[in-house]
Design an enzyme around this catalytic site. Sequence first.
Site, PDB file in Angstrom:
ATOM      1  N   ARG A  62      -7.367   2.393   4.151  1.00 23.04           N
ATOM      2  CA  ARG A  62      -7.647   3.423   3.160  1.00 23.04           C
ATOM      3  C   ARG A  62      -7.333   2.895   1.765  1.00 23.04           C
ATOM      4  O   ARG A  62      -6.591   1.940   1.600  1.00 23.04           O
ATOM      5  CB  ARG A  62      -6.743   4.626   3.463  1.00 23.04           C
ATOM      6  CG  ARG A  62      -7.393   5.980   3.272  1.00 23.04           C
ATOM      7  CD  ARG A  62      -6.504   7.048   3.864  1.00 23.04           C
ATOM      8  NE  ARG A  62      -5.201   7.045   3.232  1.00 23.04           N
ATOM      9  CZ  ARG A  62      -4.859   7.830   2.196  1.00 23.04           C
ATOM     10  NH1 ARG A  62      -5.721   8.653   1.685  1.00 23.04           N
ATOM     11  NH2 ARG A  62      -3.637   7.781   1.690  1.00 23.04           N
ATOM     12  N   LYS A 121       5.152   1.839  10.332  1.00 23.01           N
ATOM     13  CA  LYS A 121       3.741   2.150  10.586  1.00 23.01           C
ATOM     14  C   LYS A 121       3.236   1.409  11.827  1.00 23.01           C
ATOM     15  O   LYS A 121       3.357   0.196  11.931  1.00 23.01           O
ATOM     16  CB  LYS A 121       2.902   1.762   9.359  1.00 23.01           C
ATOM     17  CG  LYS A 121       1.416   2.064   9.512  1.00 23.01           C
ATOM     18  CD  LYS A 121       0.704   2.129   8.182  1.00 23.01           C
ATOM     19  CE  LYS A 121      -0.805   2.199   8.374  1.00 23.01           C
ATOM     20  NZ  LYS A 121      -1.529   2.564   7.151  1.00 23.01           N
ATOM     21  N   ARG A 253       5.188   8.987   0.280  1.00 24.89           N
ATOM     22  CA  ARG A 253       6.223   8.333   1.086  1.00 24.89           C
ATOM     23  C   ARG A 253       7.489   9.185   1.106  1.00 24.89           C
ATOM     24  O   ARG A 253       7.768   9.881   0.146  1.00 24.89           O
ATOM     25  CB  ARG A 253       6.636   6.973   0.604  1.00 24.89           C
ATOM     26  CG  ARG A 253       6.313   6.400  -0.627  1.00 24.89           C
ATOM     27  CD  ARG A 253       6.671   4.911  -0.690  1.00 24.89           C
ATOM     28  NE  ARG A 253       5.680   4.081  -0.021  1.00 24.89           N
ATOM     29  CZ  ARG A 253       5.865   3.481   1.145  1.00 24.89           C
ATOM     30  NH1 ARG A 253       6.980   3.570   1.781  1.00 24.89           N
ATOM     31  NH2 ARG A 253       4.916   2.758   1.675  1.00 24.89           N
TER      32      ARG A 253
HETATM   33  C1  BTN Z   1      -5.203   2.609   6.998  1.00 31.38           C
HETATM   34  O1  BTN Z   1      -4.080   2.632   7.505  1.00 31.38           O
HETATM   35  O2  BTN Z   1      -5.347   2.553   5.759  1.00 31.38           O
HETATM   36  C2  BTN Z   1      -6.411   2.690   7.889  1.00 31.38           C
HETATM   37  C3  BTN Z   1      -6.562   1.456   8.735  1.00 31.38           C
HETATM   38  C4  BTN Z   1      -7.797   1.497   9.609  1.00 31.38           C
HETATM   39  C5  BTN Z   1      -8.029   0.186  10.323  1.00 31.38           C
HETATM   40  C6  BTN Z   1      -9.157   0.255  11.318  1.00 31.38           C
HETATM   41  S1  BTN Z   1      -9.218  -1.184  12.338  1.00 31.38           S
HETATM   42  C7  BTN Z   1     -10.773  -0.684  12.964  1.00 31.38           C
HETATM   43  C8  BTN Z   1     -11.560  -0.150  11.787  1.00 31.38           C
HETATM   44  N1  BTN Z   1     -12.217  -1.227  11.081  1.00 31.38           N
HETATM   45  C9  BTN Z   1     -11.735  -1.403   9.852  1.00 31.38           C
HETATM   46  O3  BTN Z   1     -12.115  -2.259   9.037  1.00 31.38           O
HETATM   47  N2  BTN Z   1     -10.780  -0.494   9.609  1.00 31.38           N
HETATM   48  C10 BTN Z   1     -10.560   0.380  10.735  1.00 31.38           C
END
Ligand code: BTN
Length: 257
Positions: A62, A121, A253
């Site tokens: 994100r 996390k 946070r």
């Molecule tokens: C976050 O924590 O900001 C979201 C992370 C999301 C990661 C997943 S891995 C599968 C899919 N492909 C990506 O490029 N991102 C999501």
Amino acid sequence: MSVIKWPAEAIWEAVAPLLPGFTVEVLPEIDSTSSELMRRLRAGQPEPTLLVAERQTAGRGRLGRDWKSAVGDSLTFSLSLPLAPADWSGLSLAVGVSVAESLHPDLQLKWPNDVWLEGRKLGGILIETAGPGSTGRHVVIGIGINIAVPSADAAQGLSTPPAGLRERLPGIDAATTLLQLAEPLVRNVLLFEQHGFAAFQTRFARHDLLLNRPLRLSNGVEGIGRGVDAGGALQVMTSEGLQAITSAEVSVRPAGD
Ligand code: BTN
């Protein structure tokens, strides 16, 4: 060549009755499973798809962040499907509820899209939409879960130290994790489509990491977490009263962490 034996057939058998035209696909390597499914949607390929990659070379998180993951030690997949909820707010929270309930009761959810374990996390959720094309609006739900605890090297530069699912479920692997997640995920997303986040509010509260904790938000707001409302907004009690935070651009946070 796949290095992992994925339960693609079992997932297909469980999900296809819920999602006509559903396919499961495994790739040894791709830039990002979410980028790939978004490209396919834009190219007019709307079939509901669960795409899992053993390695992502440009995983995305994100707020434009990278998502790094180690082969075999993590699960990275995305699910695309047509979706037409009356209100989209709270979808990432509903997905988080599905992940936590499918994997372990100790998992916690940090508004709006993180899965945590013991103050670290464990995984993240990325929701993107495409359309409306001729087949309506589609969503791509990307999920990344650390299976093993990431090495100190992999954890370098992260704002939060990472956790791994094996800390709670010794011996679990990425394939089993995906099998546990897939069918409930589809069921819950379809439930969200019908009833919105209200159907998940109480369930979210059971895993809410921020509930009754002092918080600091990236927009400068400070206060105490007071749960999430029926529309998925984070409630923060500040010195000026209760504020509802809806912006996906805000990060939060626990103060002091
Ligand atoms: C976050 O924590 O900001 C979201 C992370 C999301 C990661 C997943 S891995 C599968 C899919 N492909 C990506 O490029 N991102 C999501």
